[in-house]
Design an enzyme around this catalytic site. Structure first.
Site, mmCIF file in Angstrom:
data_model
loop_
_atom_site.group_PDB
_atom_site.id
_atom_site.type_symbol
_atom_site.label_atom_id
_atom_site.label_comp_id
_atom_site.label_asym_id
_atom_site.label_seq_id
_atom_site.Cartn_x
_atom_site.Cartn_y
_atom_site.Cartn_z
ATOM 1 N N HIS A 110 -2.163 1.371 7.179
ATOM 2 C CA HIS A 110 -2.227 1.229 5.765
ATOM 3 C C HIS A 110 -2.271 2.317 5.178
ATOM 4 O O HIS A 110 -2.422 3.362 5.202
ATOM 5 C CB HIS A 110 -3.260 0.454 5.283
ATOM 6 C CG HIS A 110 -3.932 0.176 4.647
ATOM 7 N ND1 HIS A 110 -3.884 -0.606 3.594
ATOM 8 C CD2 HIS A 110 -4.715 0.761 3.904
ATOM 9 C CE1 HIS A 110 -4.720 -0.809 2.850
ATOM 10 N NE2 HIS A 110 -5.352 0.015 2.333
ATOM 11 N N CYS A 151 0.484 -1.466 -0.139
ATOM 12 C CA CYS A 151 -0.001 -0.460 -0.370
ATOM 13 C C CYS A 151 0.996 1.080 -0.169
ATOM 14 O O CYS A 151 0.411 1.958 -0.218
ATOM 15 C CB CYS A 151 -1.030 -0.471 1.039
ATOM 16 S SG CYS A 151 -0.319 0.186 2.776
ATOM 17 N N HIS A 168 15.882 41.860 19.491
ATOM 18 C CA HIS A 168 16.230 41.291 18.446
ATOM 19 C C HIS A 168 17.563 41.874 17.575
ATOM 20 O O HIS A 168 17.825 42.548 17.632
ATOM 21 C CB HIS A 168 14.667 41.656 16.926
ATOM 22 C CG HIS A 168 13.298 40.877 17.723
ATOM 23 N ND1 HIS A 168 12.315 41.233 17.411
ATOM 24 C CD2 HIS A 168 12.769 40.851 19.516
ATOM 25 C CE1 HIS A 168 11.242 40.808 17.976
ATOM 26 N NE2 HIS A 168 11.753 40.493 19.411
#
Length: 821
Positions: free
Chosen positions: A736, A459, A701
């Site tokens: 699956h 699968c 920052h």
């Protein structure tokens, strides 16, 4: 006096453990009805007397009162092993294998064994490194195993569990499992060791309803058939030697023995016996025929008696076809004994004191004077009408010759390329066929026996190929990639096989047989050191990486990390932001569901890792964040219909997040700031960068410089955004894989594909693939992240639930760039 009291406290036994031998229902005043499945472990609480006991159910922690007759006591040294087994059905079956439990419980550290890894039924080699509990206060015993080559690396760690180091081994080689996942290398039990038998017990409906309670002595009534005379008994146990009136009644069975041998004797056991199985109490039915109708066939439970040590191979030293037949027989098997034959059905299998081999209890088709009603001088093993219960050695049973022998398992790899698949075959198509689109795609693909037929754990490959090629040309260039003599024969053969046997037939006829994909799997296996491509479970990324390597084609992606050279790859694994970072959603109250979009996940992955695309990809395969096949980091992931990667491209013009001028600075620390263009990457021109980072909250920052191609640029940016479109999603549930594919321009144009949607026949049957339209998923794909987070998971129905909750890989393409690779 105090010393005596201390010694008494030290000798105080641990609470007694019991196992529930049949499904039981308890009515609780507060909780209402509580169902205890068979196999549940219970710990008796103090003060339990009489026929009702207060017990604590270890699986749920519930404290209930239960009838003593549905409980069977578990030895102390086995209780800790069984507690670690999560499946009650398997736990109950293991309870009936005490010798196997004892061998594994006393196995020395450093011993070699076999272990089942993950969902695969295959047993692989390992070395025992640890045995004991994994958490404080727990009594459940787990086994720490170091995997050996060639499966080293498929483990889950380095011998540690939740920060505690129990043993040391290389990363990816350590695994912790319960006792049902282990087997000894010397075991020669048919069908691939105990673990595989245990796994099949789930499908066969393991049931003990045929093991009935003890009753009073049963006196058989006269009936037809040979009666045993005193002079004919050859032992104090009243054992019939297989002769009647001096004539042998049990000849050799030509279907079992390949050479003349002495005829086995059928022994009728008519003496008292002891078997814990006879003490099990469960629901009764008027006849054994009703039991067979209302309960599936069960695997053979060996009674936990102590008449003699169990052999490692569980075979009693016997080999050959007769042993193979004995291992195949089980409760519910239709058999015959004697000649002329006596026909019956096996109702019980176990051990009896004084008999060294397994004994089978049969319910005969016709009455026999020497037979009983399933009891054994007061010890009931099963229930049937009077004069129809017969006890014989299991090895003396033969299959009922009135019915054909069961189909023997075939080599499924070889069978896939045999004439057995002739009716399911698909034709070769030489002409290059473009992908189908719109209404033509829906009409060609929809229905049963459509798509790609699955076979033997394929699968992962079926869903990947259907997603990539059915309705998209995103990677069609690999079908036409020029092969050179240096690439080898396998490369040319694989490209021809992929183009003419799989992709072209799929687009022309809407169907591809499993024999075609098996041929591709053989090539993948021949080209690699991994011997599991033809039979074992794999992941889509394993298949895609190995396929691209086999075809010798260029990677799909080129990604640069900071100032390093671009790295090449075929897929990209999305990672969520660090725990300290939050997804830039809305500043509203916490949502009930953990939901994320692919757009947000891609941006956070790139921002926090400092990554950029070195070039715009024509096809982008993104793996969703999850730990293994089971644990998902989000309740739902919303596949973004379009993916904007403009700000993730390296060396390209970008807009300022505030004024739309050319961006010259970017700040990853601002990304999580919800006050500035929430949900978008933060990049600024010189002016906006100065203003934004003048605020006291952003003084710490450190924005980085953005390269502007062609030098300084004045004025706004009018360039088009670089967007990619979603064309397929591959999902996984319980190992699956299935796929969703967009086949047209409308929002409702979606197909759902399952290569193993149905099956014709049994073990040697065929999987039936199916493709069907699923327009209902468009409703959820059009929702915002906030709207989706408000939904209840229970309100989602297939296939929408599978698309949102089980997504494994999202596939995007750029239609403008697909053919220019």
């Amino acid at each position: 006096m105090c010393a005596a009291a201390d010694r008494g406290r030290r000798r105080r036994p641990s609470p007694r453990m019991y196992i529930v031998q049949s499904d039981y229902r308890v009515e609780d005043h507060l909780e209402g009805a509580i169902r205890l499945p068979r196999g549940s472990l219970c710990q008796v609480q103090e003060g339990g007397r009489g026929e009702l006991l207060w017990v604590k159910v270890l699986d749920s922690g519930a404290l209930v009162k239960i009838e003593r007759q549905v409980l069977v006591e578990v030895p102390t040294d086995h209780a800790a092993l069984l507690e670690a087994v999560s499946d009650p059905e398997i736990r109950l079956l293991l309870f009936f294998r005490p010798q196997r439990l004892q061998r594994l419980a006393t196995l020395p550290l450093g011993a070699e064994l076999q272990v089942q890894v993950g969902q695969s039924v295959e047993l692989v080699g390992g070395i025992l490194r640890y045995r004991g509990p994994l958490t404080g206060g727990s009594t459940a015993v787990y086994f720490g195993v170091q995997l050996k080559s060639p499966v080293a690396g498929r483990g889950s760690g380095n011998g540690s569990y939740k920060g505690h180091q129990f043993f040391h081994c290389p990363e990816g080689c350590g695994i912790f499992v319960a006792v049902n996942k282990l087997s000894l290398p010397s075991s020669r039990v048919s069908s691939g060791n105990t673990e595989m038998i245990l796994d099949r017990s789930r499908d066969r409906g393991f049931n003990h309803s045929a093991i009935l309670p003890r009753t009073a002595d049963c006196n058989p009534k006269p009936g037809p058939g040979p009666s045993l005379q005193a002079g004919q008994r050859d032992s104090p146990m009243d054992i019939w030697d297989g002769r009647f009136h001096s004539q042998a009644k049990v000849p050799r069975d030509p279907r079992i023995h390949q050479s003349p041998t002495r005829s086995p004797s059928v022994k009728l056991c008519q003496s008292p016996s002891f078997s814990p199985a006879s003490k099990l109490r469960g629901p009764t039915s008027p006849s054994a025929v009703d039991q067979l109708c209302h309960s599936p066939r069960t695997l053979v439970p060996l009674s936990p008696t102590k008449p003699e040590p169990e052999r490692d191979d569980d075979q009693g030293g016997r080999t050959g076809p007769a042993l193979e037949l004995e291992l195949e027989l089980e409760v519910g098997s239709m058999v015959e004994v004697n000649d002329p034959p006596l026909y019956g059905v096996i109702r019980w299998i176990g051990k009896i004191n004084g008999v060294s081999e397994l004994v089978a209890g049969l319910e005969l088709d016709q009455e026999l004077t020497a037979a009983t009603d399933g009891s054994y001088l007061g010890e009931r093993h099963f229930r049937c009408p009077p004069n129809k219960g017969l006890f014989v050695k299991l090895r003396n049973c033969r299959r009922d010759s009135r019915f054909p022998a069961p189909e023997m398992p075939a080599n499924q790899v070889e069978r896939c390329n045999s004439i057995a698949f002739a009716e399911w075959s698909s034709e070769r198509v030489e002409d290059n066929t473009p992908p189908l689109y719109g209404e033509a795609a829906r009409e060609c693909y929809s229905g049963w026996k459509k798509g790609i037929q699955g076979h033997l754990n394929s699968c992962y490959l079926d869903a990947s190929l259907f997603s990539l090629f059915s309705c998209s040309s995103a990677i069609d260039w690999i079908l036409l990639w020029p092969a050179t003599p240096q690439d080898g024969h396998h490369c040319y053969h694989a490209q021809d096989l992929l183009r003419c046997e799989i992709v072209n037939p799929l687009r022309r006829n809407g169907y591809v047989c499993a024999s075609k994909t098996m041929a591709l799997r053989r090539l993948l296996e021949a080209e690699s050191t991994d011997a599991g491509f033809t039979s074992q479970e794999k992941d889509p990324e394993e298949f895609i990486n190995k396929l691209f390597q086999l075809l010798r084609v260029e990677p799909l992606l080129r990604i640069r990390s900071l100032s390093h050279k671009p790295q090449e790859c075929h897929l990209y694994q999305l990672f969520p932001p660090p725990r300290s970072a939050s997804l830039p959603l809305s500043p509203s109250t916490p949502q009930p569901l953990r939901v994320a979009t692919v757009q947000i996940l891609l941006e956070t992955s790139f921002v926090h890792a400092g990554l950029k695309f070195a070039e715009a990809p024509s096809c982008l395969l993104l793996l969703m964040p999850r730990f293994g096949k089971d644990y998902k980091m989000f309740d739902a992931i919303l596949p973004s219909l379009t993916l904007d990667i403009t700000d993730l491209l390296d060396d390209t013009l970008r807009e300022c997040s505030i004024c739309q001028s050319v961006a010259e600075w970017e700040c990853t620390q601002c990304y999580e700031d919800l006050e500035i263009t929430p949900g978008r990457l933060k990049q600024y021109c010189n002016t906006c960068n100065t203003q934004v980072h003048s605020h006291r909250k952003r003084l710490s920052h450190a924005p980085g410089k953005v390269g502007v191609p062609g030098g300084p640029w004045a004025g706004p940016v009018h360039g088009a955004r670089q967007r990619m479109a979603l064309f397929a999603v591959t999902c996984i549930q319980t190992s699956h894989y299935v796929s969703f594919v967009r086949y047209g321009p409308l929002a409702t144009d979606w197909l759902f594909f399952d290569s193993m949607a149905d099956r014709e026949g049994g073990e040697n049957g065929f999987n039936v693939p199916q493709v069907r339209a699923c327009p209902e998923v468009s409703r959820y794909l059009s929702m915002s992240e906030k709207e989706l987070s408000r939904l209840e998971l229970s309100s989602l129905r297939d296939p929408a639930r599978r698309l949102l909750c089980d997504s494994y890989m999202c596939l995007y393409h750029s239609p403008q760039l697909s053919l220019y690779k």
